[in-house]
Design a protein around this motif. Structure first.
Motif, PDB file in Angstrom:
ATOM      1  N   ASP A   1      29.442  57.150  21.262  1.00 43.22           N
ATOM      2  CA  ASP A   1      30.613  57.398  20.148  1.00 43.22           C
ATOM      3  C   ASP A   1      31.405  58.414  20.314  1.00 43.22           C
ATOM      4  OD1 ASP A   1      31.131  57.058  17.403  1.00 43.22           O
ATOM      5  OD2 ASP A   1      29.580  57.912  16.589  1.00 43.22           O
ATOM      6  N   GLY A   2      32.673  58.510  19.819  1.00 43.29           N
ATOM      7  CA  GLY A   2      33.642  59.435  20.003  1.00 43.29           C
ATOM      8  C   GLY A   2      34.447  59.241  21.409  1.00 43.29           C
ATOM      9  N   ASN A   3      34.793  60.403  21.713  1.00 50.84           N
ATOM     10  CA  ASN A   3      35.607  60.310  23.069  1.00 50.84           C
ATOM     11  C   ASN A   3      34.446  59.991  23.936  1.00 50.84           C
ATOM     12  OD1 ASN A   3      36.960  60.910  25.447  1.00 50.84           O
ATOM     13  ND2 ASN A   3      38.293  62.208  24.293  1.00 50.84           N
ATOM     14  N   LEU A   4      35.049  58.980  25.000  1.00 47.72           N
ATOM     15  CA  LEU A   4      34.232  58.510  26.322  1.00 47.72           C
ATOM     16  C   LEU A   4      33.712  59.768  27.155  1.00 47.72           C
ATOM     17  CD1 LEU A   4      32.994  56.143  27.679  1.00 47.72           C
ATOM     18  CD2 LEU A   4      35.201  55.986  29.081  1.00 47.72           C
ATOM     19  N   ALA A   5      34.818  60.742  27.228  1.00 45.46           N
ATOM     20  CA  ALA A   5      34.276  61.934  28.036  1.00 45.46           C
ATOM     21  C   ALA A   5      33.269  62.662  27.672  1.00 45.46           C
ATOM     22  CB  ALA A   5      35.801  62.736  28.199  1.00 45.46           C
ATOM     23  N   ASP A   6      32.633  62.612  26.229  1.00 43.09           N
ATOM     24  CA  ASP A   6      31.706  63.265  25.653  1.00 43.09           C
ATOM     25  C   ASP A   6      30.539  62.692  25.945  1.00 43.09           C
ATOM     26  OD1 ASP A   6      33.821  64.979  24.458  1.00 43.09           O
ATOM     27  OD2 ASP A   6      33.782  63.990  22.778  1.00 43.09           O
ATOM     28  N   VAL A   7      30.593  61.639  26.570  1.00 43.53           N
ATOM     29  CA  VAL A   7      29.227  60.888  27.056  1.00 43.53           C
ATOM     30  C   VAL A   7      28.189  60.897  25.789  1.00 43.53           C
ATOM     31  CG1 VAL A   7      27.575  60.423  28.952  1.00 43.53           C
ATOM     32  CG2 VAL A   7      29.794  61.570  29.284  1.00 43.53           C
ATOM     33  N   ASN A   8      28.672  60.675  24.768  1.00 48.25           N
ATOM     34  CA  ASN A   8      27.752  60.864  23.419  1.00 48.25           C
ATOM     35  C   ASN A   8      26.872  59.519  23.076  1.00 48.25           C
ATOM     36  OD1 ASN A   8      26.489  61.610  21.101  1.00 48.25           O
ATOM     37  ND2 ASN A   8      28.147  61.273  19.899  1.00 48.25           N
ATOM     38  N   VAL A   9      25.752  59.354  23.916  1.00 49.48           N
ATOM     39  CA  VAL A   9      25.041  58.391  23.653  1.00 49.48           C
ATOM     40  C   VAL A   9      24.237  58.257  22.442  1.00 49.48           C
ATOM     41  CG1 VAL A   9      23.152  57.055  24.742  1.00 49.48           C
ATOM     42  CG2 VAL A   9      24.563  58.333  26.122  1.00 49.48           C
ATOM     43  N   VAL A  10      24.492  57.029  21.647  1.00 48.39           N
ATOM     44  CA  VAL A  10      23.896  57.029  20.449  1.00 48.39           C
ATOM     45  C   VAL A  10      22.827  55.708  20.298  1.00 48.39           C
ATOM     46  CG1 VAL A  10      25.856  57.818  19.074  1.00 48.39           C
ATOM     47  CG2 VAL A  10      25.832  55.440  19.548  1.00 48.39           C
ATOM     48  N   LEU A  11      22.718  54.931  21.380  1.00 49.13           N
ATOM     49  CA  LEU A  11      21.853  53.803  21.236  1.00 49.13           C
ATOM     50  C   LEU A  11      21.641  53.334  22.650  1.00 49.13           C
ATOM     51  CD1 LEU A  11      21.538  50.834  18.846  1.00 49.13           C
ATOM     52  CD2 LEU A  11      21.794  50.328  21.098  1.00 49.13           C
ATOM     53  N   THR A  12      20.391  52.853  23.100  1.00 49.55           N
ATOM     54  CA  THR A  12      20.081  52.462  24.513  1.00 49.55           C
ATOM     55  C   THR A  12      19.396  51.234  24.433  1.00 49.55           C
ATOM     56  OG1 THR A  12      19.908  54.726  25.192  1.00 49.55           O
ATOM     57  CG2 THR A  12      19.025  53.095  26.770  1.00 49.55           C
ATOM     58  N   ILE A  13      19.864  50.388  25.087  1.00 42.83           N
ATOM     59  CA  ILE A  13      19.011  49.032  25.155  1.00 42.83           C
ATOM     60  C   ILE A  13      18.508  48.846  26.623  1.00 42.83           C
ATOM     61  CG2 ILE A  13      19.414  46.572  25.277  1.00 42.83           C
ATOM     62  CD1 ILE A  13      21.847  46.775  23.246  1.00 42.83           C
ATOM     63  N   ALA A  14      17.438  48.742  26.889  1.00 41.82           N
ATOM     64  CA  ALA A  14      17.009  48.359  28.518  1.00 41.82           C
ATOM     65  C   ALA A  14      15.988  47.099  28.631  1.00 41.82           C
ATOM     66  CB  ALA A  14      15.937  49.771  28.574  1.00 41.82           C
ATOM     67  N   ALA A  15      16.586  46.414  29.348  1.00 37.66           N
ATOM     68  CA  ALA A  15      15.995  45.277  29.574  1.00 37.66           C
ATOM     69  C   ALA A  15      16.089  44.145  28.379  1.00 37.66           C
ATOM     70  CB  ALA A  15      14.440  45.305  30.226  1.00 37.66           C
TER      71      ALA A  15
ATOM     72  N   ALA B   1      12.025  60.734  27.710  1.00 40.95           N
ATOM     73  CA  ALA B   1      12.851  61.759  27.513  1.00 40.95           C
ATOM     74  C   ALA B   1      14.322  61.315  27.970  1.00 40.95           C
ATOM     75  CB  ALA B   1      12.552  62.975  28.874  1.00 40.95           C
ATOM     76  N   VAL B   2      14.613  60.391  28.806  1.00 36.37           N
ATOM     77  CA  VAL B   2      15.755  60.041  29.393  1.00 36.37           C
ATOM     78  C   VAL B   2      16.247  58.872  28.840  1.00 36.37           C
ATOM     79  CG1 VAL B   2      15.339  61.305  31.477  1.00 36.37           C
ATOM     80  CG2 VAL B   2      15.165  58.866  31.417  1.00 36.37           C
ATOM     81  N   LEU B   3      15.749  58.168  28.366  1.00 38.14           N
ATOM     82  CA  LEU B   3      16.157  56.668  27.446  1.00 38.14           C
ATOM     83  C   LEU B   3      17.250  57.034  26.586  1.00 38.14           C
ATOM     84  CD1 LEU B   3      13.258  54.250  27.813  1.00 38.14           C
ATOM     85  CD2 LEU B   3      15.322  53.875  29.065  1.00 38.14           C
ATOM     86  N   PRO B   4      16.693  58.090  25.670  1.00 33.50           N
ATOM     87  CA  PRO B   4      17.797  58.155  24.379  1.00 33.50           C
ATOM     88  C   PRO B   4      18.961  58.844  24.842  1.00 33.50           C
ATOM     89  CG  PRO B   4      15.173  58.853  24.084  1.00 33.50           C
ATOM     90  CD  PRO B   4      15.416  58.472  25.444  1.00 33.50           C
ATOM     91  N   LEU B   5      18.865  59.672  26.265  1.00 36.67           N
ATOM     92  CA  LEU B   5      20.224  60.004  26.695  1.00 36.67           C
ATOM     93  C   LEU B   5      21.181  59.189  27.532  1.00 36.67           C
ATOM     94  CD1 LEU B   5      18.429  63.523  27.584  1.00 36.67           C
ATOM     95  CD2 LEU B   5      19.494  63.011  25.780  1.00 36.67           C
TER      96      LEU B   5
END
Length: 605
Positions: A352-366, A104-108
């Motif tokens: 992506d976009g404005n940093l204040a929007d916190v729009n996560v488009v890709l997550t790398i974990a470990a 649920a949270v990794l894509p966010l």
């Protein structure tokens, strides 16, 4: 796929060789704008080289790291930020297993957290903690577990739990590994202040093991006992609801955790300690505490909390620090997580976009790309819980309407009763005193009173304990009831309603389900099975979130329009939050004087 997080001592030589260019990187993130939470800068045209699970190199030119097998991620036009860390959360409150929580949270953009599994511990003790720890280790998350400190929350004289945790259990859990990071929130703060033997022993084992201790102090910020509490070694606290709460904790050297859960909206007030009073934010953290699967789906997770802080006037870089490096430093793991620096784990999010929007488009974990454009792109292994965890409700579905009758101390007339008052978006429950009619020695709660009955049925040890009280501001406008085994922190069966018959139906439904939540009206029953310890769904995140939302809709249809009502109502049995709560042993009041059982009828005092 396995997601390794080896200690730096085992892989630094490979990182150095990669940074020199002698080995080629396994992954390179090219030409992005780096959110440097260590220096507080936004740096353009930066790249990151990764070897395995950790970062080998950060700089403008990483061409010497790239080989034919190197995976390239183009970050042109995007921000590169450390994965977000939740500094205080209960995974069980999401109604999800650790695996489904990760999905649920990794894509966010949440790549790690510091989790206090005291809900599971109240049902199954440190065995339950061990199960969640093992499950977390097989996910991509940097999953740090804390040992539940207060099982039961305030002592066996106030409630019945499925297990207990004392100094010996705490010491044992710390031997399981360094990812057992510290002691979970110490809710028995009166016990700490006044030298309770059990709490003293638990804290001694924690400090002797070199672990941190988290707090839960709900007396006022100017109370003389806050410095006493801090003297115990407890160095962080999430029970901050005013700017003054934050200010006083920071002044004492503690970390102040500012909470934006599903139903606890404390950031807007607490953040003023920084935005209006000007305190240095380095000991301020953003946390969720409790967020349901429904609110994660509809609003987000730590990305939502960071966005909320920015909306309150916090500079974006500062808000990111409050959800990354500040959190890592608080728990002593800043070498591993919380920043995009050489040697750290490659937990990287692209925005992506404005940093204040916190729009996560890709997550790398470990070092692994695990999510892109809001969806997981790797499969996570399923964790199997033992059979006893799936059958933890030790009651028979034979609850009757008359079980909710309230016998009064007089035959007829009026009696003064204590009533729990619900406050939307807040955890506190003020005490009301109302005059209500009595007939034939039974309290009469009229349909026009705006009150509901509330009951707690012990479900762990077959004691037969049952208590009934009254609650205001639930909002039901037609006959309705809700029953749930999510009833913090003892997680007995909690039933709330304005119809004794429907309350019995709801209670019997969740007993048959072996845990969960059920809303019953004259139109039918809406159920949300939570088979794992009566706390977590065995279903995928998407299914659980929709079932949670169905409970919310059923409550709203009955007139209960509280924000994330299920979560708000689930705290009415939490006996360490002011002012009035109900456990299986009766009404519990917590005040400046401490915690004590009080009678429902004031005439009984």
């Amino acid at each position: 796929m396995k997601f390794a997080r080896p200690p730096l001592s085992e892989c630094f030589a490979d990182l150095v060789a990669t940074a020199r260019g002698d080995r080629k990187a396994s992954l390179v993130v090219l030409n992005g704008t780096l959110v440097n939470v260590v220096s507080g800068e936004i740096l353009r045209g930066m790249s990151i080289g990764v070897q395995g699970s950790r970062i080998a190199y950060v700089g403008k030119d990483v061409s010497h790291l790239i080989g034919p097998e190197t995976r390239i991620v183009d970050a042109q036009g995007k921000y590169m930020a450390p994965g977000l860390l939740d500094g205080h959360a209960h995974i069980e409150s999401t109604q999800l297993t650790v695996t489904e929580f990760a999905r649920a949270v990794l894509p966010l953009g949440t790549t790690g957290g510091f989790f206090d599994p005291h809900e599971m511990a109240n049902v199954f003790g440190i065995e339950g903690i061990r199960l969640m720890l093992e499950e977390g280790r097989q996910t991509p998350l940097a999953s740090y577990m804390q040992v539940a400190s207060c099982v039961p929350a305030a002592g066996p004289e106030f409630e019945t739990t499925g297990s207990s945790v004392g100094p010996a259990e705490v010491a044992e859990a710390f031997r399981w590994g360094p990812d057992v990071i510290g002691l979970g929130e110490v809710m028995n703060f009166p016990g700490v202040v006044y030298g309770d033997e059990k709490m003293t022993g638990i804290l001694k084992e924690t400090l002797a093991a070199g672990r941190i201790a988290d707090g839960h102090f709900t007396w006022s910020a100017d109370d003389w006992r806050l410095p006493v509490y801090a003297a115990s070694g407890i160095s962080g606290d999430h029970e901050c609801v005013t700017p003054e709460d934050v200010i006083e904790r920071v002044r004492l050297g503690m970390y102040a955790k500012m909470r934006r859960g599903s139903a606890w909206h404390d950031v807007a007030s607490t953040i003023k300690a920084h935005t209006e009073f000007g305190l240095d934010p380095r000991r301020m953290m953003l946390v969720t505490d409790d967020r349901s699967s429904e609110s994660i789906r509809d609003e987000g997770h730590m990305n939502f909390v960071v966005r909320d802080a920015i909306a309150q006037g916090v500079k974006p870089i500062t808000a990111f620090q409050m959800a990354t490096i500040n959190t890592a430093e608080r728990f002593g793991v800043a070498r591993d997580v919380g920043s995009l620096t050489p040697g750290s784990f490659a937990d990287i999010i692209l925005l992506d976009g404005n940093l204040a929007d916190v729009n996560v488009v890709l997550t790398i974990a470990a070092g692994v790309v695990v999510a892109e454009n809001g969806r997981m792109c790797v499969e996570l292994p399923k964790y199997e819980y033992p059979e006893k965890v799936l059958n933890s409700v030790r009651l028979q579905p034979n609850v009757k309407p008359e079980d909710f009758a309230i016998r009064a101390p007089i035959v007829a007339g009026e009696a003064t009763v204590r009533v729990i008052q619900v406050v939307e978006n807040h955890v506190e429950t003020p005490e009301l005193k109302l005059r209500l009619p009595v007939a034939d020695s039974l309290l009469t709660v009229g349909a026009d009173s705006g009150l509901c009955k509330i009951a707690v049925l012990e479900r762990h040890k077959e004691t037969g304990n049952r208590s009934v009280g009254l609650v205001a501001n639930v909002g039901f406008v037609k006959p309705a009831a809700i029953a749930m085994t999510v009833a913090h922190d003892s997680h007995n069966v909690l039933v709330i309603g304005n119809s004794d018959a429907l309350m019995a139906e709801a209670a019997n439904e969740i007993i048959r389900l072996q845990g969960g939540a059920a809303v019953v009206t004259e139109d039918g029953t809406t159920s949300f099975p939570l088979r794992i310890a009566g706390l977590m769904s065995a279903e995928p995140f998407e299914v659980a979130a929709e079932q949670s939302a169905a409970i919310s809709r059923a409550l709203a249809d009955a007139g209960c329009t509280l924000n994330y009502a299920f979560m708000t109502l689930s705290l009415l049995a939490l006996v360490v939050i002011p002012t009035l709560r109900l456990s299986d042993k009766g009404l519990v009041r917590i005040s400046e004087e401490g915690i004590r059982l009080v009678p429902l009828f004031c005439e009984d005092e």
